[in-house]
Scaffold this motif. Structure first.
Motif, PDB file in Angstrom:
ATOM      1  N   HIS A 206       0.834  -1.207   0.000  1.00 52.87           N
ATOM      2  CA  HIS A 206       0.000   0.000   0.000  1.00 52.87           C
ATOM      3  C   HIS A 206       0.864   1.250   0.000  1.00 52.87           C
ATOM      4  O   HIS A 206       0.588   2.221  -0.720  1.00 52.87           O
ATOM      5  N   ARG A 207       1.938   1.242   0.810  1.00 45.02           N
ATOM      6  CA  ARG A 207       2.839   2.397   0.844  1.00 45.02           C
ATOM      7  C   ARG A 207       3.513   2.608  -0.511  1.00 45.02           C
ATOM      8  O   ARG A 207       3.708   3.744  -0.952  1.00 45.02           O
ATOM      9  N   LEU A 208       3.869   1.519  -1.175  1.00 49.82           N
ATOM     10  CA  LEU A 208       4.490   1.641  -2.487  1.00 49.82           C
ATOM     11  C   LEU A 208       3.473   2.141  -3.513  1.00 49.82           C
ATOM     12  O   LEU A 208       3.807   2.952  -4.387  1.00 49.82           O
ATOM     13  N   TRP A 209       2.225   1.672  -3.425  1.00 56.21           N
ATOM     14  CA  TRP A 209       1.189   2.097  -4.366  1.00 56.21           C
ATOM     15  C   TRP A 209       1.054   3.622  -4.359  1.00 56.21           C
ATOM     16  O   TRP A 209       0.924   4.243  -5.423  1.00 56.21           O
ATOM     17  N   GLU A 219      -8.858  -3.664  -2.947  1.00 56.22           N
ATOM     18  CA  GLU A 219      -8.151  -4.772  -2.296  1.00 56.22           C
ATOM     19  C   GLU A 219      -7.494  -5.711  -3.309  1.00 56.22           C
ATOM     20  O   GLU A 219      -6.372  -6.187  -3.097  1.00 56.22           O
ATOM     21  N   THR A 220      -8.165  -5.962  -4.424  1.00 57.13           N
ATOM     22  CA  THR A 220      -7.617  -6.874  -5.436  1.00 57.13           C
ATOM     23  C   THR A 220      -6.385  -6.276  -6.098  1.00 57.13           C
ATOM     24  O   THR A 220      -5.412  -6.991  -6.371  1.00 57.13           O
ATOM     25  N   LEU A 225      -0.325  -6.118  -6.602  1.00 55.75           N
ATOM     26  CA  LEU A 225       0.980  -5.480  -6.414  1.00 55.75           C
ATOM     27  C   LEU A 225       1.819  -6.245  -5.404  1.00 55.75           C
ATOM     28  O   LEU A 225       3.018  -6.485  -5.622  1.00 55.75           O
ATOM     29  N   ASP A 226       1.205  -6.656  -4.293  1.00 55.73           N
ATOM     30  CA  ASP A 226       1.931  -7.406  -3.274  1.00 55.73           C
ATOM     31  C   ASP A 226       2.428  -8.732  -3.834  1.00 55.73           C
ATOM     32  O   ASP A 226       3.568  -9.153  -3.569  1.00 55.73           O
ATOM     33  N   VAL A 362       0.807  -4.590 -17.758  1.00 62.22           N
ATOM     34  CA  VAL A 362      -0.653  -4.584 -17.617  1.00 62.22           C
ATOM     35  C   VAL A 362      -1.039  -3.977 -16.266  1.00 62.22           C
ATOM     36  O   VAL A 362      -1.954  -3.145 -16.175  1.00 62.22           O
ATOM     37  N   LEU A 363      -0.336  -4.376 -15.215  1.00 58.72           N
ATOM     38  CA  LEU A 363      -0.613  -3.849 -13.876  1.00 58.72           C
ATOM     39  C   LEU A 363      -0.391  -2.341 -13.822  1.00 58.72           C
ATOM     40  O   LEU A 363      -1.259  -1.593 -13.351  1.00 58.72           O
TER      41      LEU A 363
END
Length: 417
Positions: A206-209, A219-220, A225-226, A362-363
């Motif tokens: 989450h911090r990286l996002w 959440e998905t 990412l995780d 894609v991500l």
């Protein structure tokens, strides 16, 4: 290894230096080069001169040399390093013997990192950084020009964090692990946020996002990412990892070893490859069809980014897992369809499959992230793997990562110019 006397009464068959050289098909001095690189062990002849070598060890090295010279080495390289961290087999890879894709889908990035470092799982583990370390790293990164690449920012942050750590030269396992658990979140915290007003809390993903996208994640998306971080944590002796082991072999501290890895990662054939795939994907989305984009790439003589991997004949297992996760995210559907179009269109002239760079594209493209985001994800993820390899190398003989050059220049002595 250093010359040692054999145990009393030990009667295994030994080879002289000349015999070992003949079996290996090399000059006698090259035998000692193998010893200096840790590929052979030697012992003194009791009461005599010279060294002897175990015949089975020499035969094994000769077989390995023959495989590598015939191009049958899995990585295509000449350097072989004993490791207990990652094994890559046919379209699969394993972390300490456990399927890496299963670890990544069932455990967080931090938990997978702990497994890589210690061989133990610690459910719920979370990495946090001391405020003092973050403050020093942020000041250093904030002083850089706006156009600075993510890898350069991370490298500067690592150096700044090192300067602030008076215990960085302690290479004991406990000290290096403590460094790892604070360095990774420090690197993330040092990156500028994508938008103001964010709260620096929650899991590392989450911090990286918040550093990569101004879009609020669901959440998905955070799980994707995780999982990407966990999948990318290590991949055997990639170029950057080899650089880390060379640094650790010279007993560089963990921050310096990570900095060495970041320097190599920036190459277009390594960490930066995901950015090329990201831009290709955006072009396909703009065109609405992969055919003209692929045609232009081929016309320009460029290889298609995001396809093929030298270690996998089929689809990259990391890509397969990420594609499955991305299929659960509605906003990723257009980018995922474009990626499949790229693979299908390219299949008309090549049998290459999608690799993790295309999945990362894609991500990042579907999450409002810049083209450099994949490189950042790669660098943060791989830092844990670099620490694992540094730890392993600290337990080996110092300076063993010192290959001998094969001189092909003018025969000496030459006159002064």
């Amino acid at each position: 290894m250093r010359d040692q006397d054999p145990p009393a009464g030990h009667a295994e068959r030994r080879l002289t230096t000349k015999e070992a050289a003949e079996l290996l098909g090399v000059k006698p001095e090259t035998v000692y080069a193998y010893v200096s690189r840790g590929q052979l062990s030697s012992r003194r002849v009791p009461g005599g001169r010279g060294s002897t070598f175990d015949v089975k060890e020499v035969e094994a090295l000769a077989r390995r040399n023959r495989r590598e010279s015939s191009g049958s080495s899995p990585s295509g390289g000449e350097l072989s390093v004993r490791t207990r961290i990652t094994l890559i087999e046919t379209d699969r890879y394993f972390f300490r013997g456990v399927d890496a894709t299963e670890l990544a889908t069932r455990h967080s990035y931090e938990e997978v990192a702990e497994w890589l470092w210690t061989g133990r799982l610690h459910p719920g583990t979370a990495f946090t950084a001391p405020e003092s370390s973050v403050a020093v790293a942020r000041r250093a990164v904030d002083a850089l020009p706006e156009h600075t690449s993510p890898t350069d920012r991370l490298r500067v942050a690592a150096i700044a964090a090192a300067v602030a750590d008076p215990l960085r030269f302690d290479l004991s396992e406990d000290a290096v692990l403590a460094t790892a658990r604070t360095l990774i979140p420090t690197l993330v915290a040092a990156l500028p946020p994508a938008r103001r007003g964010h709260r620096d809390e929650g899991p590392l993903a989450h911090r990286l996002w918040t550093r990569l996208s101004g879009v609020d994640p669901d959440e998905t998306s955070l799980r994707a990412l995780d999982t990407a971080l966990a999948l990318l944590v290590d991949h055997d002796l990639a170029a950057s990892t080899l650089a880390v082991r060379v640094a650790a072999s010279a007993r560089a501290h963990a921050y310096a070893a990570v900095s060495a890895g970041l320097g190599v990662l920036e190459g277009p054939l390594h960490g930066a490859a995901s950015g090329l795939a990201h831009r290709l994907l955006l072009d396909v989305l703009d065109e609405g069809n992969a055919a003209p984009v692929i045609a232009e790439e081929l016309r320009a003589g460029r290889r298609i980014p995001g396809l093929g991997h030298r270690l996998y004949s089929g689809e990259d297992p990391r890509a397969r897992v990420l594609f499955d996760l991305l299929a659960e995210i509605p906003r990723a559907a257009p980018a995922l369809a474009a990626a499949r179009d790229i693979v299908a269109t390219s299949a008309r002239h090549t049998s290459l499959h999608a690799n993790v760079d295309l999945a990362l594209a894609v991500l990042t493209a579907s999450s409002g992230m810049p083209s450099t985001a994949g490189e950042t994800i790669f660098a943060v993820a791989r830092t844990a793997g670099w620490i694992a390899h540094a730890l392993e190398e600290y337990g080996e003989r110092p300076l063993r990562m010192r290959p001998s050059g094969h001189y092909v220049g003018p025969k000496p002595p030459q006159p002064l110019p």
